[in-house]
Design an enzyme around this catalytic site. Structure first.
Site, mmCIF file in Angstrom:
data_model
loop_
_atom_site.group_PDB
_atom_site.id
_atom_site.type_symbol
_atom_site.label_atom_id
_atom_site.label_comp_id
_atom_site.label_asym_id
_atom_site.label_seq_id
_atom_site.Cartn_x
_atom_site.Cartn_y
_atom_site.Cartn_z
ATOM 1 N N ASP A 275 8.088 1.235 -4.569
ATOM 2 C CA ASP A 275 9.527 1.185 -4.288
ATOM 3 C C ASP A 275 9.905 1.214 -2.807
ATOM 4 O OD1 ASP A 275 8.891 3.770 -3.656
ATOM 5 O OD2 ASP A 275 10.027 4.700 -5.287
ATOM 6 N N ASP B 280 -7.283 2.601 6.940
ATOM 7 C CA ASP B 280 -5.881 2.270 7.249
ATOM 8 C C ASP B 280 -5.107 3.507 7.702
ATOM 9 O OD1 ASP B 280 -6.516 2.611 4.345
ATOM 10 O OD2 ASP B 280 -4.361 2.921 4.213
HETATM 11 P P1 AMP Z 1 -0.687 5.846 2.144
HETATM 12 O O1 AMP Z 1 -1.342 6.430 0.947
HETATM 13 O O2 AMP Z 1 0.661 6.431 2.442
HETATM 14 O O3 AMP Z 1 -1.560 5.771 3.335
HETATM 15 O O4 AMP Z 1 -0.340 4.331 1.731
HETATM 16 C C1 AMP Z 1 -1.308 3.369 1.383
HETATM 17 C C2 AMP Z 1 -0.627 2.031 1.247
HETATM 18 O O5 AMP Z 1 0.311 2.044 0.175
HETATM 19 C C3 AMP Z 1 0.133 1.570 2.468
HETATM 20 O O6 AMP Z 1 0.037 0.165 2.540
HETATM 21 C C4 AMP Z 1 1.546 1.996 2.162
HETATM 22 O O7 AMP Z 1 2.510 1.259 2.851
HETATM 23 C C5 AMP Z 1 1.613 1.728 0.659
HETATM 24 N N1 AMP Z 1 2.571 2.603 -0.017
HETATM 25 C C6 AMP Z 1 2.445 3.912 -0.303
HETATM 26 N N2 AMP Z 1 3.521 4.381 -0.952
HETATM 27 C C7 AMP Z 1 4.375 3.342 -1.072
HETATM 28 C C8 AMP Z 1 5.672 3.180 -1.642
HETATM 29 N N3 AMP Z 1 6.321 4.175 -2.239
HETATM 30 N N4 AMP Z 1 6.234 1.952 -1.561
HETATM 31 C C9 AMP Z 1 5.599 0.922 -0.973
HETATM 32 N N5 AMP Z 1 4.386 1.014 -0.445
HETATM 33 C C10 AMP Z 1 3.766 2.201 -0.484
HETATM 34 MG MG MG Z 2 -1.451 5.135 5.113
#
Ligand code: AMP
Ligand code: MG
Length: 478
Positions: free
Chosen positions: A123, A250
């Site tokens: 979202d 990442d």
């Molecule tokens: P993270 O776990 O926050 O490092 O996110 C891993 C990936 O998932 C990244 O590409 C984030 O931008 C994407 N991501 C995480 N949560 C969301 C969300 N609620 N909506 C869109 N993308 C998300």
């Molecule tokens: Mg991240």
């Protein structure tokens, strides 16, 4: 009058080839509510000290447009739990731009800013709960002198977001030296876009390593710097007892700042096998695996740079990771033990102490905070024979020092924090915040930004977590 008056603004990432990002605006909240404002960071960044945070929200919520800001979502990939994921990117974040400060460039990134082409099926939002955790932990790490992204302002929105339950949406302005991750390089290399790698490398050299710009092997030097910064950062995590939880490539900043806070945790009782991320079933990112995962991640970055940096140079830098790590770890533990001079056996001494501490099962932070008492007569920190034996070897080592016990104690108190962000403290602050009371967030912010100070009257924030709080399960959901 714009809140950016007097601030030098930049948008240099947006001048790179379009393959590296998507330029787009973000989705404002219809209504906002201020949760926290980081006044001291605002001052450091050069904002007017009298600034009204509500005015600032209007800018970062997109109600007022300023300057020639051309916000963008960055494209990146990464290795998540060891598996290659070719398309990640800012799925819920927007790089608003950069500002120049006395200590270099700072990115302003709005997290929780709505959908982007990289959102996949999600979202684009962030929940108040995880935003508060990131806000507080960035400040806590900064206070602990560990390089970290920080947060300028945090505000809730009136939209519900759906996770395990319905939660409140929030946005946060994250401030970091850079948002370029190992995964930005991997994205180009492994997705048939290698021709843009040099553009990205040159950008990094221009913005962060301008002193290398005329050097023949500047790309190799950049890689070596990243290996060093990563190894040193992780040494700092180990010394302070911090577990990141999601060390995917990442989430690794090329400048070695702690970045992307999710299910992190600080050690409670000393347990090197601690796994803070409830979803990490294999323990890939367990506390004691962090140093080797850091090396693994540097290898992934090296693979993305093959062809631009000679293999011999890449291998040389990877080979130095261990030395960078252990040298820094030894420095940090010497400071924790109140020792100034270097001795080749110091890490052995530390190992002996940590082995004892593991058996004793004591609170890591509080044990070190109290350790200065070893210079007092009749102290009883080491109440068993093994402990006494360690203390004897420590005293022999200490007696080779030129410093007084007084100096040593001062050093210990400056390097062993009294306050860390225990998960249960964050949990309590979040519970109140979800009911509209942000006072606990503010209180924690204040204590954690000066974690080596005593803060009379706040002792209850320094005690070991209650049992229920030691076993909180923190998932990736955010
Ligand atoms: P993270 O776990 O926050 O490092 O996110 C891993 C990936 O998932 C990244 O590409 C984030 O931008 C994407 N991501 C995480 N949560 C969301 C969300 N609620 N909506 C869109 N993308 C998300
Ligand atoms: Mg991240």
């Amino acid at each position: 009058m714009s809140i950016f008056n007097g601030i030098e603004f930049k948008n240099s990432f947006g001048e790179l080839p379009g393959e590296l990002y998507t330029k787009q605006s973000w989705s404002s909240f219809e209504k906002t509510q201020l949760v926290a404002f980081n006044e001291s960071l605002a001052r450091e960044l050069g904002f007017d000290p009298e600034i009204d945070p509500h005015e600032m929200i209007k800018v970062f919520n997109g109600e007022i447009s300023v300057l020639d800001s051309e916000p963008l979502a960055m494209a990146y990939a990464g290795h998540q739990f060891g598996s290659w994921v070719p398309e990640l990117g800012d799925g819920r974040g927007i790089l608003f731009g950069q500002i120049k400060t006395a200590s270099g460039l700072r990115d302003l990134h709005i997290k929780g800013a709505g959908k982007t082409p990289y959102s996949r099926f999600a979202d684009g939002r962030a929940v108040l709960r995880s935003t508060i955790r990131e806000y507080l932990c960035g400040e806590a790490m900064h206070g602990l002198n560990v390089p970290s992204s920080r947060s300028l302002i945090m505000y809730g929105g009136n939209e519900p977001v759906f996770r395990e339950t319905t939660e409140t949406a929030a946005m946060m302005v994250r401030v970091a030296r850079t948002h370029i991750r190992f995964g930005n390089f991997e994205y180009l290399k492994h997705n048939g876009k290698s021709q843009y790698l040099e553009d990205l490398l040159n950008h990094v050299i221009d913005e962060y390593y301008s002193e290398l710009s005329d050097e023949k092997d500047k790309y190799a030097k950049f890689f070596d710097n990243t290996v060093k910064a990563t190894a040193q950062l992780i040494a700092h995590w180990q010394a302070i007892g911090f577990s990141h939880g999601v060390m995917n490539t990442d989430n690794m900043s090329i400048l070695g700042e702690t970045f992307d806070y999710g299910p992190f945790g600080f050690l409670e009782n000393y347990n090197p096998e601690y796994i803070c991320n409830h979803s990490d079933h294999e323990g890939r990112y367990a506390f004691n695996n962090q140093p080797s995962i850091g090396h693994w991640n540097c290898q992934a970055l090296a693979a993305a740079l093959e062809g631009l940096v000679p293999e011999k140079k890449l291998m040389e830098s990877l080979g130095k990771y261990g030395t960078y790590f252990y040298d820094h770890l030894a420095d940090l533990y010497r400071a924790k033990l109140g020792l100034k001079n270097k001795d080749a056996q110091d890490l052995k001494l530390v190992e002996g102490l940590l082995n004892w501490l593991k058996e004793a099962g004591l609170d890591y932070t509080n044990f070190f905070r109290n350790l200065h008492q070893i210079h007092e007569p009749n102290q009883s920190i080491f109440a068993d024979a093994e402990g006494e034996e360690w203390l004897d070897s420590f005293m022999k080592r200490f007696n080779q020092e030129k410093i007084s016990t007084k100096e040593s104690r001062v050093m210990m108190l400056k390097n062993n924090p009294k306050y860390i962000l225990r998960n249960y403290l964050a949990h309590e602050a979040i519970k109140k915040a979800e009911e509209g009371d942000f006072s606990e967030v503010e209180k924690l912010h204040k204590i954690l930004s000066e974690p080596f100070d005593d803060h009379p009257g706040m002792e209850s924030y320094a005690i070991a977590s209650p049992d229920w709080g030691k076993n909180l399960e923190i998932s990736c959901s955010s």
